[in-house]
Enzyme design. Structure first.
Site, PDB file in Angstrom:
ATOM      1  N   GLU A 169      43.121 -65.953  27.218  1.00 30.06           N
ATOM      2  CA  GLU A 169      43.171 -67.370  27.595  1.00 30.06           C
ATOM      3  C   GLU A 169      43.812 -68.246  26.523  1.00 30.06           C
ATOM      4  OE1 GLU A 169      39.150 -68.423  28.660  1.00 30.06           O
ATOM      5  OE2 GLU A 169      38.989 -66.781  30.098  1.00 30.06           O
ATOM      6  N   ASN A 212      45.167 -61.491  28.736  1.00 28.12           N
ATOM      7  CA  ASN A 212      44.225 -61.650  29.840  1.00 28.12           C
ATOM      8  C   ASN A 212      43.956 -63.134  30.056  1.00 28.12           C
ATOM      9  OD1 ASN A 212      42.206 -60.411  31.708  1.00 28.12           O
ATOM     10  ND2 ASN A 212      40.715 -61.445  30.393  1.00 28.12           N
ATOM     11  N   HIS A 248      39.172 -64.902  39.047  1.00 26.54           N
ATOM     12  CA  HIS A 248      37.944 -65.596  39.438  1.00 26.54           C
ATOM     13  C   HIS A 248      38.328 -66.547  40.576  1.00 26.54           C
ATOM     14  CE1 HIS A 248      35.520 -63.996  36.228  1.00 26.54           C
ATOM     15  NE2 HIS A 248      36.383 -64.394  35.315  1.00 26.54           N
ATOM     16  N   GLU A 277      38.685 -59.335  36.246  1.00 30.11           N
ATOM     17  CA  GLU A 277      37.417 -60.060  36.338  1.00 30.11           C
ATOM     18  C   GLU A 277      37.197 -60.635  37.739  1.00 30.11           C
ATOM     19  OE1 GLU A 277      36.836 -62.884  33.130  1.00 30.11           O
ATOM     20  OE2 GLU A 277      37.985 -61.660  31.715  1.00 30.11           O
ATOM     21  N   ASP A 279      35.898 -61.945  41.032  1.00 39.03           N
ATOM     22  CA  ASP A 279      34.767 -62.318  41.885  1.00 39.03           C
ATOM     23  C   ASP A 279      35.258 -63.418  42.813  1.00 39.03           C
ATOM     24  OD1 ASP A 279      34.744 -64.531  40.084  1.00 39.03           O
ATOM     25  OD2 ASP A 279      33.063 -63.712  38.969  1.00 39.03           O
TER      26      ASP A 279
END
Length: 366
Positions: A169, A212, A248, A277, A279
């Site tokens: 990030e 990432n 996400h 990651e 979801d």
């Protein structure tokens, strides 16, 4: 593997049109395991709950205290990622002290269960310990601290970690480097990012090293910034091996339909790609139970994300950020949203689970 994946990618995409299966009672049959359904060389993983927000929740550490959780973790997944247990504030709580107990336990668990491990993360602006952020260190001291941390942590697990999220990030949503809130970039300049990759590679030449980030699923200012940076680093000979999208997602927003094309342009640079990651959170409805329509939409997001990864030859790592709502981070950080994972609090499989399972089976040619 590439020829198999190329031949079966169309099957995975075709699976998008298949009707979703209703949630069924938990089964331990091998053909109902995600890791067994995956094509050869394709790793389906999950985050291992612990640390971070879990420390303030009314339950003990999930990984060490929940036997059913560990059983599903071992049976369903071929890859694991420490959710918080390798982040700076957890693994390096004091300047002269490391705490490897939790990370060691996860790596040992993975080895016992023939799983690979994704290391997460080495250079980030968040979840840094107070001693670091408030330490008033000189530039020379900070550089030495970062190098020593990367060398120590990566070196400890050399040969045991498949992929590392080296730089996490580092851009904002406008594609600008985080020059204010990222202590490393603010104090040491952008060149420290390349150094972090070099130091990690020296500590474990076998590990694949990744950028990432979130909100980089589609082609936008943020992913464009990474695309430009990666090209520059590769020209310099910096050992950057991969680019990963966190994914996400939320049903409040449309699905990033250009996900596959975005992954392909990084693949064209010679990088591996990954979903790290995933979801899919949703608005918590009145009464606190998701509707059938909400679950269908969620399952479609999961399915489409997996299909996009399967369609790109270099995308061989697909990780969901936890598998049960029981330990999800979403309700803690997103007010009014939840139910983001593929199993309920009671470990019952949702349509999203079967969306992944069916798509994997189609890609494997079953």
């Amino acid at each position: 593997m590439r020829s198999v994946r190329t031949a079966t990618a169309a099957l995975a995409v075709a699976a998008l049109s298949l009707p979703l299966l209703a949630a069924a009672p938990h089964s331990e049959a091998r053909h109902d395991r995600l890791r067994a359904a995956a094509p050869e060389g394709f790793f389906v993983g999950t985050a291992v709950a612990g640390g971070g927000h879990h420390l303030s929740q009314p339950y003990p550490d999930p990984f060490t205290s929940d036997k059913q959780y560990r059983k599903i973790l071992a049976r369903q997944f071929g890859s694991v990622s420490p959710e918080n247990q390798m982040k700076w504030d957890f693994i390096h709580p004091e300047r002269d002290r490391y705490d490897f107990a939790a990370a060691d336990a996860i790596v040992a668990f993975a080895e016992r269960n023939r799983q690979v491990v994704r290391g997460h993360t080495l250079l980030w602006h968040s979840q840094n310990p107070e001693w670091l952020e408030q330490g008033n260190f000189s530039k020379e001291q900070l550089r030495a601290i970062l190098r020593e941390h990367i060398t120590t942590v990566v070196g400890r697990y050399a040969g045991r970690i498949q992929q590392w999220d080296v730089a996490n990030e580092i851009f904002d949503d406008q594609g600008r480097l985080r020059t204010q809130d990222n202590i490393w970039i603010r104090e040491l300049g952008p060149g420290v990012v390349a150094d972090a990759f070099r130091w990690a590679h020296a500590a474990d030449p076998r590990a694949k090293l990744f950028f990432n980030d979130y909100n980089v699923e589609g082609v936008n200012a943020k992913s464009n910034a990474y695309h430009t940076l990666v090209q520059d680093l590769l020209r310099q000979g910096v050992p950057v091996h991969g680019f990963s999208v966190q994914a996400h997602l939320s049903t409040r927003y449309g699905f990033p339909g250009d996900l596959e094309s975005n992954l392909r342009r990084f693949d064209a640079l010679g990088l591996e790609t990954a979903v790290t990651e995933l979801d899919v959170r949703m608005d918590v409805p009145e009464g606190g139970v998701p509707t059938a329509e909400q679950e269908r939409t969620q399952a479609e997001y999961y399915r489409r994300t997996l299909a996009a990864c399967l369609a790109v030859d270099g995308c061989d790592s697909f990780t969901i950020w936890g598998f049960t709502d029981k330990y999800s981070w979403v309700p803690v950080f997103f007010e009014g949203e939840g139910f983001a994972n593929v199993m309920t609090d009671e470990f019952e499989r949702k349509p999203a689970f079967y969306a992944l399972l069916d798509t994997l089976k189609a890609a494997r040619g079953r």
